[in-house]
Scaffold this motif. Structure first.
Motif, PDB file in Angstrom:
ATOM      1  N   UNK A  32       0.867  -1.179   0.000  1.00  0.00           N
ATOM      2  CA  UNK A  32       0.000   0.000   0.000  1.00  0.00           C
ATOM      3  C   UNK A  32       0.907   1.233   0.000  1.00  0.00           C
ATOM      4  N   UNK A  33       1.019   1.907  -1.133  1.00  0.00           N
ATOM      5  CA  UNK A  33       2.007   2.969  -1.285  1.00  0.00           C
ATOM      6  C   UNK A  33       1.640   4.238  -0.525  1.00  0.00           C
ATOM      7  N   UNK A  34       0.353   4.546  -0.399  1.00  0.00           N
ATOM      8  CA  UNK A  34      -0.050   5.831   0.191  1.00  0.00           C
ATOM      9  C   UNK A  34      -0.958   5.686   1.404  1.00  0.00           C
ATOM     10  N   UNK A  35      -1.232   4.452   1.837  1.00  0.00           N
ATOM     11  CA  UNK A  35      -2.109   4.253   2.992  1.00  0.00           C
ATOM     12  C   UNK A  35      -3.584   4.387   2.681  1.00  0.00           C
ATOM     13  N   UNK A  75     -10.856   2.704   9.086  1.00  0.00           N
ATOM     14  CA  UNK A  75      -9.959   3.375   8.144  1.00  0.00           C
ATOM     15  C   UNK A  75      -8.621   3.739   8.772  1.00  0.00           C
ATOM     16  N   UNK A  76      -8.554   3.821  10.103  1.00  0.00           N
ATOM     17  CA  UNK A  76      -7.295   4.124  10.763  1.00  0.00           C
ATOM     18  C   UNK A  76      -6.318   2.971  10.764  1.00  0.00           C
ATOM     19  N   UNK A  77      -6.746   1.832  10.267  1.00  0.00           N
ATOM     20  CA  UNK A  77      -5.894   0.647  10.261  1.00  0.00           C
ATOM     21  C   UNK A  77      -4.811   0.726   9.185  1.00  0.00           C
ATOM     22  N   UNK A  78      -5.042   1.489   8.136  1.00  0.00           N
ATOM     23  CA  UNK A  78      -4.113   1.542   7.013  1.00  0.00           C
ATOM     24  C   UNK A  78      -2.989   2.537   7.275  1.00  0.00           C
ATOM     25  N   UNK A  79      -1.838   2.262   6.682  1.00  0.00           N
ATOM     26  CA  UNK A  79      -0.739   3.223   6.686  1.00  0.00           C
ATOM     27  C   UNK A  79       0.146   2.961   5.478  1.00  0.00           C
ATOM     28  N   UNK A  80       0.783   4.003   4.990  1.00  0.00           N
ATOM     29  CA  UNK A  80       1.636   3.890   3.811  1.00  0.00           C
ATOM     30  C   UNK A  80       2.791   2.935   4.074  1.00  0.00           C
ATOM     31  N   UNK A  81       3.076   2.095   3.090  1.00  0.00           N
ATOM     32  CA  UNK A  81       4.201   1.170   3.180  1.00  0.00           C
ATOM     33  C   UNK A  81       3.866  -0.202   3.714  1.00  0.00           C
ATOM     34  N   UNK A  82       2.641  -0.420   4.182  1.00  0.00           N
ATOM     35  CA  UNK A  82       2.264  -1.758   4.627  1.00  0.00           C
ATOM     36  C   UNK A  82       2.296  -2.735   3.451  1.00  0.00           C
ATOM     37  N   UNK A  83       2.698  -3.970   3.717  1.00  0.00           N
ATOM     38  CA  UNK A  83       2.726  -4.968   2.653  1.00  0.00           C
ATOM     39  C   UNK A  83       2.242  -6.318   3.162  1.00  0.00           C
ATOM     40  N   UNK A  84       1.820  -7.145   2.227  1.00  0.00           N
ATOM     41  CA  UNK A  84       1.420  -8.516   2.514  1.00  0.00           C
ATOM     42  C   UNK A  84       1.982  -9.405   1.407  1.00  0.00           C
TER      43      UNK A  84
END
Length: 260
Positions: free
Chosen positions: A54-57, A186-195
């Motif tokens: 996720x590049x931008x969260x 929606x607060x769960x996401x952040x930029x740079x997360x990966x799976x």
């Protein structure tokens, strides 16, 4: 006698690596960016891993999975959740097919929660939330529904609406309130997360980067996702996905037998 990895014949055990391979840049096969709202499909071979970042969260990735050799075998949400006693997906989980085999496993995940329950955004819901924005007027900024994107990709492989099943929504956390109604955290996401999605079979992967159906943002603004495919090999004997529960051990044995 119950079947487990320890009871397999020496030749069958030899087909499984002792240790799973960790990511390193020199193992990358290809990399590209999937724009927010866009869709993609492709064949990923057994032993390759797709890393979604996720590049931008702001990303949501609705995903479907099929056995490339026999596409009537596909991801099964009820069996995936029941076998692993969970209502969400994260590191250590696997994605079961309706034949009891493992299409993909999740050896690494920095997000921690991926929604397997809420389905993909359909066109009526999209239009009621965000209005109509057609390609003729808006070009690449058009509004795209998740179900439409998935269907477009399925048709490229001779599949259609009847082949759509419950999808996974990566990077999205759906939680219930006191009344049991689901909402998006929606607060769960952040930029740079990966799976990481490690293919344990030859898998047809179908993706849509349209918004989650429960997204409450007033604007249509899904974020881009980086797709990185790297050569990982399959799950090792010590892998957390294999060792998560007895059901997963049997699922890996069923899968490995398919390729012996």
């Amino acid at each position: 006698m119950s079947t487990s990895f320890a009871t397999l014949t020496p030749l069958a055990r030899a087909a499984v690596p002792d240790t799973s391979t960790r990511f390193s840049p020199e193992r990358i096969l290809w990399q590209e960016t999937l724009p927010g709202g866009a869709h993609w499909s492709g064949l990923l071979r057994r032993g390759n891993t797709l890393r979604l970042t996720d590049l931008e969260g702001r990303a949501n990735v609705s995903a479907l999975f099929y056995n490339q050799e026999e596409k009537s075998e596909r991801y099964n949400m009820p069996d995936t959740l029941k076998a692993q006693h969970t209502a969400f997906l994260t590191r250590g989980c696997v994605l079961y097919s309706d034949m009891g085999r493992i299409l993909c496993s999740i050896p690494e995940d920095t997000c921690g929660w991926h929604d397997p329950l809420c389905g993909a955004l359909d066109a009526p819901t999209m239009e009621s939330k965000y209005g109509v924005a057609r390609y003729q007027e808006h070009r690449n900024a058009m509004h795209r529904a998740g179900t439409d994107g998935l269907l477009i990709e399925l048709q490229k492989w001779g599949l259609g609406r009847r082949d759509m099943v419950a999808n996974v929504n990566f990077f999205s956390r759906a939680v219930s309130d006191a009344q049991g109604l689901l909402r998006l955290d929606s607060g769960h996401r952040s930029a740079g997360q990966y799976v990481d999605l490690r293919c344990e079979m030859n898998v047809l992967v179908v993706l849509s980067a349209a918004p989650h159906p429960l997204d409450q943002s007033p604007q249509y603004a899904p974020g881009p996702v980086e797709m990185t495919v790297w050569r990982s090999g399959t799950a090792g004997a010590d892998d957390p996905c294999r060792l998560r529960c007895p059901e997963n051990e049997r699922g890996f044995i069923n899968t490995d037998r398919f390729f012996l």
